[in-house]
Structures are given as C-alpha cells and as structure tokens.
Design a protein around this motif. Structure first.
Motif, PDB file in Angstrom:
ATOM      1  N   UNK A  20       4.790   5.669 -16.166  1.00 49.40           N
ATOM      2  CA  UNK A  20       5.941   6.555 -16.099  1.00 49.40           C
ATOM      3  C   UNK A  20       6.185   7.085 -14.706  1.00 49.40           C
ATOM      4  N   UNK A  21       6.805   8.249 -14.675  1.00 48.02           N
ATOM      5  CA  UNK A  21       7.117   8.883 -13.397  1.00 48.02           C
ATOM      6  C   UNK A  21       5.924   9.698 -12.916  1.00 48.02           C
ATOM      7  N   UNK A  22       5.670   9.632 -11.632  1.00 47.39           N
ATOM      8  CA  UNK A  22       4.606  10.424 -11.023  1.00 47.39           C
ATOM      9  C   UNK A  22       5.275  11.585 -10.314  1.00 47.39           C
ATOM     10  N   UNK A  23       4.957  12.793 -10.750  1.00 45.34           N
ATOM     11  CA  UNK A  23       5.623  13.997 -10.279  1.00 45.34           C
ATOM     12  C   UNK A  23       4.950  14.563  -9.027  1.00 45.34           C
ATOM     13  N   UNK A  24       5.768  14.766  -7.991  1.00 46.63           N
ATOM     14  CA  UNK A  24       5.252  15.375  -6.764  1.00 46.63           C
ATOM     15  C   UNK A  24       4.764  16.795  -7.039  1.00 46.63           C
ATOM     16  N   UNK A  25       5.467  17.525  -7.892  1.00 48.78           N
ATOM     17  CA  UNK A  25       5.070  18.893  -8.235  1.00 48.78           C
ATOM     18  C   UNK A  25       3.712  18.917  -8.919  1.00 48.78           C
ATOM     19  N   UNK A  26       3.491  17.971  -9.827  1.00 54.31           N
ATOM     20  CA  UNK A  26       2.210  17.918 -10.536  1.00 54.31           C
ATOM     21  C   UNK A  26       1.072  17.584  -9.573  1.00 54.31           C
ATOM     22  N   UNK A  27       1.323  16.671  -8.657  1.00 50.24           N
ATOM     23  CA  UNK A  27       0.300  16.329  -7.662  1.00 50.24           C
ATOM     24  C   UNK A  27      -0.003  17.535  -6.786  1.00 50.24           C
ATOM     25  N   UNK A  28       1.028  18.285  -6.399  1.00 51.45           N
ATOM     26  CA  UNK A  28       0.823  19.503  -5.599  1.00 51.45           C
ATOM     27  C   UNK A  28      -0.038  20.511  -6.337  1.00 51.45           C
ATOM     28  N   UNK A  29       0.209  20.660  -7.639  1.00 54.22           N
ATOM     29  CA  UNK A  29      -0.598  21.592  -8.449  1.00 54.22           C
ATOM     30  C   UNK A  29      -2.053  21.138  -8.523  1.00 54.22           C
ATOM     31  N   UNK A  30      -2.244  19.854  -8.791  1.00 48.85           N
ATOM     32  CA  UNK A  30      -3.610  19.330  -8.920  1.00 48.85           C
ATOM     33  C   UNK A  30      -4.355  19.423  -7.590  1.00 48.85           C
ATOM     34  N   UNK A  31      -3.691  19.037  -6.507  1.00 45.66           N
ATOM     35  CA  UNK A  31      -4.331  19.018  -5.187  1.00 45.66           C
ATOM     36  C   UNK A  31      -4.397  20.410  -4.563  1.00 45.66           C
ATOM     37  N   UNK A  32      -3.634  21.353  -5.099  1.00 43.95           N
ATOM     38  CA  UNK A  32      -3.596  22.730  -4.592  1.00 43.95           C
ATOM     39  C   UNK A  32      -3.141  22.790  -3.137  1.00 43.95           C
ATOM     40  N   UNK A  33      -2.120  21.987  -2.831  1.00 43.51           N
ATOM     41  CA  UNK A  33      -1.528  21.975  -1.494  1.00 43.51           C
ATOM     42  C   UNK A  33      -0.130  21.386  -1.598  1.00 43.51           C
ATOM     43  N   UNK A  34       0.707  21.592  -0.598  1.00 44.59           N
ATOM     44  CA  UNK A  34       2.031  20.965  -0.627  1.00 44.59           C
ATOM     45  C   UNK A  34       1.916  19.437  -0.684  1.00 44.59           C
ATOM     46  N   UNK A  35       2.888  18.819  -1.337  1.00 44.31           N
ATOM     47  CA  UNK A  35       2.865  17.363  -1.508  1.00 44.31           C
ATOM     48  C   UNK A  35       2.831  16.631  -0.166  1.00 44.31           C
ATOM     49  N   UNK A  36       3.581  17.136   0.809  1.00 42.92           N
ATOM     50  CA  UNK A  36       3.593  16.483   2.125  1.00 42.92           C
ATOM     51  C   UNK A  36       2.216  16.517   2.780  1.00 42.92           C
ATOM     52  N   UNK A  37       1.493  17.601   2.589  1.00 45.52           N
ATOM     53  CA  UNK A  37       0.135  17.712   3.138  1.00 45.52           C
ATOM     54  C   UNK A  37      -0.807  16.746   2.404  1.00 45.52           C
ATOM     55  N   UNK A  38      -0.638  16.651   1.085  1.00 43.89           N
ATOM     56  CA  UNK A  38      -1.439  15.710   0.309  1.00 43.89           C
ATOM     57  C   UNK A  38      -1.191  14.280   0.787  1.00 43.89           C
ATOM     58  N   UNK A  39       0.090  13.907   0.943  1.00 47.96           N
ATOM     59  CA  UNK A  39       0.430  12.559   1.399  1.00 47.96           C
ATOM     60  C   UNK A  39      -0.209  12.254   2.753  1.00 47.96           C
ATOM     61  N   UNK A  40      -0.109  13.193   3.662  1.00 44.15           N
ATOM     62  CA  UNK A  40      -0.667  13.005   4.997  1.00 44.15           C
ATOM     63  C   UNK A  40      -2.187  12.850   4.942  1.00 44.15           C
ATOM     64  N   UNK A  41      -2.841  13.714   4.198  1.00 39.15           N
ATOM     65  CA  UNK A  41      -4.305  13.650   4.071  1.00 39.15           C
ATOM     66  C   UNK A  41      -4.736  12.346   3.411  1.00 39.15           C
ATOM     67  N   UNK A  42      -4.049  11.969   2.351  1.00 45.18           N
ATOM     68  CA  UNK A  42      -4.378  10.735   1.644  1.00 45.18           C
ATOM     69  C   UNK A  42      -4.273   9.537   2.590  1.00 45.18           C
ATOM     70  N   UNK A  43      -3.185   9.481   3.327  1.00 47.23           N
ATOM     71  CA  UNK A  43      -2.962   8.377   4.258  1.00 47.23           C
ATOM     72  C   UNK A  43      -4.056   8.317   5.320  1.00 47.23           C
TER      73      UNK A  43
END
Length: 163
Positions: A20-43
């Motif tokens: 299904x759809x992967x929600x940026x908001x849900x990832x932000x909640x799980x990671x406890x950081x803004x989605x853009x910060x999560x993306x950068x860290x993951x990369x």
C-alpha cells in the motif's frame, strides 16, 4: 527508544505497507524526527535513498510472485503500488534488466533485495599514545616542546615494516 530500534521499526512498517501507501507522517512518528531528516540519515547510513530502498523491496516481492505464482502481471503491478503495467514493466526492467513477461517465460535467477536490519557495533581496538616531540637547545637558549596526541593502531608498526 534508541535510534537503531526506531530504524528497525520503520523497516517493519515498510514491510507491512509494501502493498500500500507508505506515509511520510507515520515514518516521522516512528523515527521521532522530521521525514526529511530521516531520509537524509537513511541515505547516509545505507548509501541509497529511502525511496530507492522501498522501490527495490516492492520489486523484489513482485519478482518473487512472478516466479512463484500464476497471477496476472497487472494484478501484481497494482498490488505493489504501480498504476499501470507499463510503469511496472519500466521499473522492473530498470532494476533487473529484464521485463516481467520475460521472467515468466525464462525463469531466470534474480537478485533479491532483503529487508534491512540495523544494529550498532562499536569496538575499542585502537590505542592512543602521548609522545613528547620538539627540539632542545644544548647552549642554554630557550627551547620549544610540544605535545602531540598520536593515534597508533595495534600492530601498526609491524604492518609498516611488512610493506
């Protein structure tokens, strides 16, 4: 909750949402950081963008179904988030170099992109040594000494001699 636990929970969420759809908001909640910060860290940690990881996981699961079921290509494409069989075919060919229809005909070996799991492994195998360096004047003039912290790995001198 530490960062590695959060990353692993995001990976759990991706696996649960691969159809299904992967929600940026849900990832932000799980990671406890803004989605853009999560993306950068993951990369930085993984070496590929998060979106590429998700794409690879979806196409891997689709490839498994192509090889092991008789489901229609369009049904598999839609199940993994592609709006048309053309979009699915292009994405699949870009990753695997072969179209989904060719997979069905030739039954090739394909690369399987596994789910990521994160852990931290810290080792203290370095030794630091404090040394005095500088020159002294024997004639009684002022001299300069400086102290430098020199990092030396265990076995460093042996390795240099062998080279």
């Amino acid at each position: 909750m530490d960062w590695t636990t959060r990353l692993n929970k995001v990976m759990d969420y991706v696996e649960d949402s691969v159809h299904g759809e992967i929600s940026e908001e849900e990832i932000s909640k799980i990671a406890a950081c803004p989605y853009s910060m999560f993306q950068s860290s993951f990369s930085q940690i993984v070496g590929i963008p998060f979106s590429e990881y998700v794409r690879r996981r979806r196409l891997t699961m689709a490839a498994y179904e192509l090889l092991n079921t008789d489901r229609k290509l369009l049904d598999i494409a839609m199940d993994y988030g592609y709006q048309s069989d053309d979009a699915f075919r292009v994405a699949f060919k870009n990753l695997y170099g072969i179209t989904p229809a060719e997979v069905r005909k030739s039954n090739p070996s394909l690369v399987f992109y596994c789910r990521l799991t994160f852990e931290i492994n810290i080792r203290g195998d370095r030794k630091n040594e404090l040394q005095r360096s500088g020159e002294r004047s024997l004639s009684g003039h002022r001299y300069k000494e400086d102290y430098a912290l020199r990092r030396r790995y265990l076995g460093h001198r042996k390795e240099r001699r062998q080279q």
